[in-house]
Motif scaffolding. Sequence first.
Motif, PDB file in Angstrom:
ATOM      1  N   LYS A   1       7.293  -4.936  19.222  1.00  0.00           N
ATOM      2  CA  LYS A   1       6.576  -5.427  18.039  1.00  0.00           C
ATOM      3  C   LYS A   1       7.200  -4.929  16.736  1.00  0.00           C
TER       4      LYS A   1
ATOM      5  N   VAL B   1       9.677  -3.786   8.871  1.00  0.00           N
ATOM      6  CA  VAL B   1       8.434  -3.236   9.419  1.00  0.00           C
ATOM      7  C   VAL B   1       8.679  -1.805   9.894  1.00  0.00           C
TER       8      VAL B   1
ATOM      9  N   TYR C   1      -3.040  -2.332  14.694  1.00  0.00           N
ATOM     10  CA  TYR C   1      -2.878  -2.914  13.361  1.00  0.00           C
ATOM     11  C   TYR C   1      -2.138  -1.988  12.396  1.00  0.00           C
TER      12      TYR C   1
ATOM     13  N   ALA D   1       1.680  -2.822  13.765  1.00  0.00           N
ATOM     14  CA  ALA D   1       2.240  -4.145  14.016  1.00  0.00           C
ATOM     15  C   ALA D   1       1.341  -5.248  13.477  1.00  0.00           C
ATOM     16  N   ILE D   2       1.969  -6.391  13.172  1.00  0.00           N
ATOM     17  CA  ILE D   2       1.232  -7.552  12.656  1.00  0.00           C
ATOM     18  C   ILE D   2       0.473  -8.189  13.820  1.00  0.00           C
TER      19      ILE D   2
ATOM     20  N   ASP E   1      -0.904 -10.869  16.373  1.00  0.00           N
ATOM     21  CA  ASP E   1      -0.354 -12.188  16.706  1.00  0.00           C
ATOM     22  C   ASP E   1      -1.455 -13.214  16.978  1.00  0.00           C
TER      23      ASP E   1
ATOM     24  N   VAL F   1      -6.209  -9.128   8.618  1.00  0.00           N
ATOM     25  CA  VAL F   1      -5.234  -8.031   8.522  1.00  0.00           C
ATOM     26  C   VAL F   1      -4.975  -7.344   9.867  1.00  0.00           C
ATOM     27  N   THR F   2      -6.048  -7.209  10.678  1.00  0.00           N
ATOM     28  CA  THR F   2      -5.894  -6.424  11.915  1.00  0.00           C
ATOM     29  C   THR F   2      -5.948  -7.264  13.181  1.00  0.00           C
TER      30      THR F   2
ATOM     31  N   THR G   1       2.099  -4.120   2.352  1.00  0.00           N
ATOM     32  CA  THR G   1       1.741  -4.485   3.732  1.00  0.00           C
ATOM     33  C   THR G   1       0.471  -5.316   3.750  1.00  0.00           C
TER      34      THR G   1
ATOM     35  N   ALA H   1       1.359  -8.709   2.728  1.00  0.00           N
ATOM     36  CA  ALA H   1       2.163  -9.377   3.767  1.00  0.00           C
ATOM     37  C   ALA H   1       1.284  -9.816   4.933  1.00  0.00           C
ATOM     38  N   ARG H   2       0.296  -8.990   5.263  1.00  0.00           N
ATOM     39  CA  ARG H   2      -0.592  -9.343   6.381  1.00  0.00           C
ATOM     40  C   ARG H   2      -1.415 -10.593   6.040  1.00  0.00           C
TER      41      ARG H   2
ATOM     42  N   HIS I   1       0.681 -13.593   6.206  1.00  0.00           N
ATOM     43  CA  HIS I   1       0.928 -13.934   7.619  1.00  0.00           C
ATOM     44  C   HIS I   1      -0.289 -14.676   8.207  1.00  0.00           C
TER      45      HIS I   1
END
Length: 532
Positions: free
Chosen positions: A390, A396, A430, A433-434, A436, A499-500, A519, A522-523, A526
């Motif tokens: 991940k 990251v 979380y 890693a982002i 999925d 976010v998580t 971050t 970015a989350r 995403h």
Amino acid sequence: MAQLFTHLQRIPLLPCKVQEARKFMRLFSISAQKACQVRVRFAPSPTGHLHLGGLRTALYNFLFAKSKNGKFILRIEDTDQTRLVVHAAQRLEDMLKWAKIYPDESPTVGGPRGPYVQSQRINLYHNYMKNLLENDSAYKCFCSKLRLDWLRNDAIRRNETPKYDNKCRYLSQVKIEELERKGTPYCIRFKLETITDPYQDLIYGPILINVAEHEGDPVMMKADGYPTYHFANVVDDHLMGITHVLRGVEWQISTPKHLLLYKAFGWNPPLFGHLPLIVNRDGSKLSKRQDDLHIEHYRDQGYSPEAVLNFVTDIGGGFEGKEHNVLLTIEELSEKFNLARLTKNSCRLDFDKLKLYNQMDLQRCLKSPTELPVLLDQLQDLVKKTFEEKLSSSAVQEKVLNPEYLTSVLMWNEDRITCLSDLVRPEYTYLWAIPDHLPLDQLPAMPNSYADILQSILEAITAISDNFTKENIVTSIKVVSKQYGLKTPAIMKLIRIAVTGMKEGPPVGEMLSVLGQDTAAARIKHALHLLE
Ligand code: GLU
């Protein structure tokens, strides 16, 4: 002390001239000190992992030695070759080192009374065995396995405790020579005498066990030429100058036998103290096979040596002025150690205490400029190992493995976690890693699309130009929730999921401030991408 008294009895009358008397006293006080230097040992058999019980024995011996300026010796008792486990001896020594219980003399450290592995001392045992045969304290036993099995089965059939009937004790010299000429295999047994006086156990007080009543003459040297535990243990304790034997209470029954051996050799015995049984919290017996009782298990789970040692010392007492729930270093433990304060009661393990001590130790390391970098390195390794795939993007990686970020994660969670490894459990993914997958189906319907709301949140948090603190974050989120006519908990839930990837979790403001502005943004970007 017992040794000192015997020593004193052997001193000749003091010389008359004062000068000579002074010289004598000086010399005597040095030799008395020497005679009195505490020497204790931990003598495990290399048959598996170091267990909590073994660690407790090693630790209490070590603490006693250190509290008396004495020496702590590690001796490997590997005479039962059938039970040996490869590398177990090395692993035992490594685990003691991990626990900061450093032997003064051991197989790897060496020392003046080595070798410290019994299988390397076989010739020596043979010489001492001769002494016992010569002074008629031992005899050759030619009984076959068949006869011994028959004796055992017969006793069981009669509901009696099986014991050897001492038949060969009474063989005539002629018969012995005849059997020897025929090459009949034999072992050597020790003649057990009747015991009428108790010995003083340092912990349990007077103990009287007349072994001869319960057992036949025990084997000292097996037919394969290897000594048994009892014989090698006594010979080595004597040759290694052991002054005190502190061992588990399961050995208490063997001590009278050992004392008889000392008597047969004409040696002064050490003092004996037996450490009470360790049981589960509910009083049930511990099983040797319980994996969670191996010290390696705790090390691998991320427990610190200090936490494990404090946990072990908490259960059985032995300390002067030691408060519960205060983490002490091994040096502090040895300063407070007092044998007289050991309890006789079974020691109940309370694993919650272990967790508590580890949390306290984590908090201590976080505050220590020398320990913090070590902690950060450990966490970094743990994160890398757990989230290898991940963390594919180098951006990251750079962010989450950065010491500053790791420190803020640790500080934020210091009251929530008990072990470093807690931080890589799924609910903390979380942090590293982002997500999925976003379980948005769990959210209540909102008047606007989730994407619109998240877009506004993104703008609001990117616009925070002051410190990216929890307060500033919460204020800007509240502005957005008002704008959409939403209740704060609902919008917080949406952000948390975005976010998580989790429905439940820590307070959103705190969490975003730890993740940092970049971050967090970015989350959310995403999440918007996933929503497209
Ligand atoms: N080798 C024994 C054990 O495995 C030693 C017992 C003792 O300390 O005398 O524990």
